[in-house]
Design a protein around this motif. Sequence first.
Motif, PDB file in Angstrom:
ATOM      1  N   ALA A 127       0.794  -1.268   0.175  1.00 42.54           N
ATOM      2  CA  ALA A 127       0.401  -0.131   0.610  1.00 42.54           C
ATOM      3  C   ALA A 127       1.345   1.238   0.078  1.00 42.54           C
ATOM      4  O   ALA A 127       0.182   2.538  -0.361  1.00 42.54           O
ATOM      5  CB  ALA A 127      -0.949   0.153   1.080  1.00 42.54           C
ATOM      6  N   ALA A 128       2.392   1.203   0.471  1.00 42.22           N
ATOM      7  CA  ALA A 128       2.814   2.434   0.862  1.00 42.22           C
ATOM      8  C   ALA A 128       3.051   2.551  -0.963  1.00 42.22           C
ATOM      9  O   ALA A 128       3.993   4.289  -1.033  1.00 42.22           O
ATOM     10  CB  ALA A 128       4.051   2.549   1.469  1.00 42.22           C
ATOM     11  N   ARG A 129       3.815   1.750  -1.293  1.00 47.04           N
ATOM     12  CA  ARG A 129       4.010   2.034  -2.809  1.00 47.04           C
ATOM     13  C   ARG A 129       2.860   1.719  -3.982  1.00 47.04           C
ATOM     14  O   ARG A 129       3.274   0.520  -4.173  1.00 47.04           O
ATOM     15  CB  ARG A 129       5.618   1.566  -3.408  1.00 47.04           C
ATOM     16  N   PRO A 130       1.745   2.045  -4.432  1.00 47.92           N
ATOM     17  CA  PRO A 130       0.633   1.055  -5.241  1.00 47.92           C
ATOM     18  C   PRO A 130       0.787   1.660  -6.902  1.00 47.92           C
ATOM     19  O   PRO A 130       0.217   0.499  -7.034  1.00 47.92           O
ATOM     20  CB  PRO A 130      -0.391   2.688  -5.281  1.00 47.92           C
ATOM     21  N   THR A 131       2.549   1.796  -6.894  1.00 43.60           N
ATOM     22  CA  THR A 131       2.523   1.835  -8.055  1.00 43.60           C
ATOM     23  C   THR A 131       3.221   0.920  -8.499  1.00 43.60           C
ATOM     24  O   THR A 131       3.823   0.736  -9.831  1.00 43.60           O
ATOM     25  CB  THR A 131       2.486   2.874  -8.811  1.00 43.60           C
ATOM     26  N   LYS A 132       4.330   0.227  -7.901  1.00 49.17           N
ATOM     27  CA  LYS A 132       5.003  -0.494  -7.952  1.00 49.17           C
ATOM     28  C   LYS A 132       4.593  -2.120  -7.648  1.00 49.17           C
ATOM     29  O   LYS A 132       4.053  -2.661  -7.224  1.00 49.17           O
ATOM     30  CB  LYS A 132       6.232  -1.031  -6.371  1.00 49.17           C
ATOM     31  N   VAL A 133       4.949  -2.845  -8.354  1.00 52.44           N
ATOM     32  CA  VAL A 133       5.120  -3.924  -8.355  1.00 52.44           C
ATOM     33  C   VAL A 133       5.877  -5.461  -7.654  1.00 52.44           C
ATOM     34  O   VAL A 133       7.099  -4.954  -7.761  1.00 52.44           O
ATOM     35  CB  VAL A 133       4.706  -4.794  -9.828  1.00 52.44           C
ATOM     36  N   PHE A 134       5.996  -5.649  -6.596  1.00 55.81           N
ATOM     37  CA  PHE A 134       7.003  -6.413  -5.928  1.00 55.81           C
ATOM     38  C   PHE A 134       7.446  -8.284  -6.479  1.00 55.81           C
ATOM     39  O   PHE A 134       6.484  -8.361  -5.976  1.00 55.81           O
ATOM     40  CB  PHE A 134       6.663  -6.312  -4.154  1.00 55.81           C
TER      41      PHE A 134
END
Length: 221
Positions: free
Chosen positions: A166-173
Amino acid sequence: MESNRPRLLLVEDDRALTDLLADLLTEEGYAVDVAGDGHTGLHHALSRDYQLMVVDRGLPVLDGLDLVSRLRARGVTCPVLLLTARGSVDDRVEGLDAGAEDYLVKPFEVAELLARLRALRRRHPEAAGWLSLGRRRLDVDNRRVLDGTEEIPLSAREFAVLHALAARPTKVFTRAELLNAAFEHADAPGTVDACVHHLRRKLGRDAVRTVHGLGYRIGPG
């Protein structure tokens, strides 16, 4: 406990100033990480989640403007306050255009720095300890997920994975990135899959999306 404190990254190459600010910021209630150059600061900022960053503009290896620009290009939205000895209007505009939210000229009063950080937290809910998950809210400081006034119970591991996403909503982890971001000790990659399974069961199938061949990202909530 440190885990309940808002986490702040201080990137400053003046060691004496770093030591002074780290102590004062800790007294103010922050969990402080420090970096002495822009490259190390970039690594920290991409490796874990921060609620605030204080970045010197004149850094070795990678200067502060490049650091902020690279973070914004990678989808890191954490509010940044730039410190600089250069105080012209053009310099301030350049810093703000690079992606910083505020700009403080050296020498400065510590009381003003702390006040500006408090103001940033008020203006940015994610820096104040809250993240939006669609209709739900993530209470970072108290490790809770609220749907209206109702709390959705999560385990510590489930919350850690959800917070990282949620802290980096545009990132795919990738699984490895989630392990690094969410857990402070070594763990098996299957831990991430198990947490995602339980999050979907508790929050809905779309709460965490699978990006095939890459990993996971936050869903619409």
